[in-house]
Write a protein that holds these residues in place. Sequence first.
Motif: not given
Length: 250
Positions: A40-42, A47-55
């Motif tokens: 959930k947090s991830t 959404i908030n650009h704190l992590e980059k999605i891989d796909g």
Amino acid sequence: MVRAEGVRKSFGRLDVLKGIDLTVRTGQVCCLLGPSGSGKSTFLRCINHLEKIDGGRLTVDGVPVGYREHGGRLYELREREVAEHRRSIGMVFQRFNLFPHLTALENVIEAPLRVARRRRAEVSEEARELLDRVGLADRAGHHPAQLSGGQQQRVAIARALAMKPRLMLFDEPTSALDPELVGDVLDVMRSLADDGMTMVVVTHEIGFAREVADTAVFMDEGVVVEAGAPQDVLTDPRQDRTRAFLSKVL
Ligand code: ADP
Ligand code: MG
């Protein structure tokens, strides 16, 4: 406002999000529930650009998160562009993360002053209105240590609102609070929802989710197990995993 299609995220060999599909329409409230570690947090951090999605594909207000489309091709965003996108998204965490050496008012005006470079007088007036809105008009000059956890969390909400976000993300905003302080924070969130703010809320407050959410989403092990109207998902779930989870938190 938010559209996720097959969103995937891994940390090394750990697949945390395994293809998340989710849509949040403008003005709606989406409550995300699920066991600890389900991602959930991830997902909020993506959404908030704190992590980059891989796909997969993730857009906020039609704009791809992390990428820019140009001539049918995708380009990774520059740091400055990421900062710009993030300004339109407010985030409230479990821990309030206020600056301890600043007063409530100073915490609220910090980003509009330094990030948006707006005038102090104008920003201060807006900040007082925001503190009034979260029920803390008389606490503007207090430091975080002089405020209860619930009051600090309401300052954190006012601080997020000060950047006039189009979308608000809440990550278990009441989980760290003493039970008697939870209600005031939920009341503020409810009034925001009533005013038409688009919100994604990770919460285990089932009562709040039933009452305020337009959609409830149950996540487990990086997938959406069940999503729909809260009266279905939270009252009469179809999936055994949802039912088992609800019986534990209720
Ligand atoms: P939830 O918010 O639903 O409890 P999280 O999104 O925090 O779940 O975490 C999902 C999984 O991803 C957990 O197994 C967690 O340990 C792992 N995880 C989260 N962030 C990181 C990170 N930065 N590096 C490595 N693993 C992480
Ligand atoms: Mg979490």
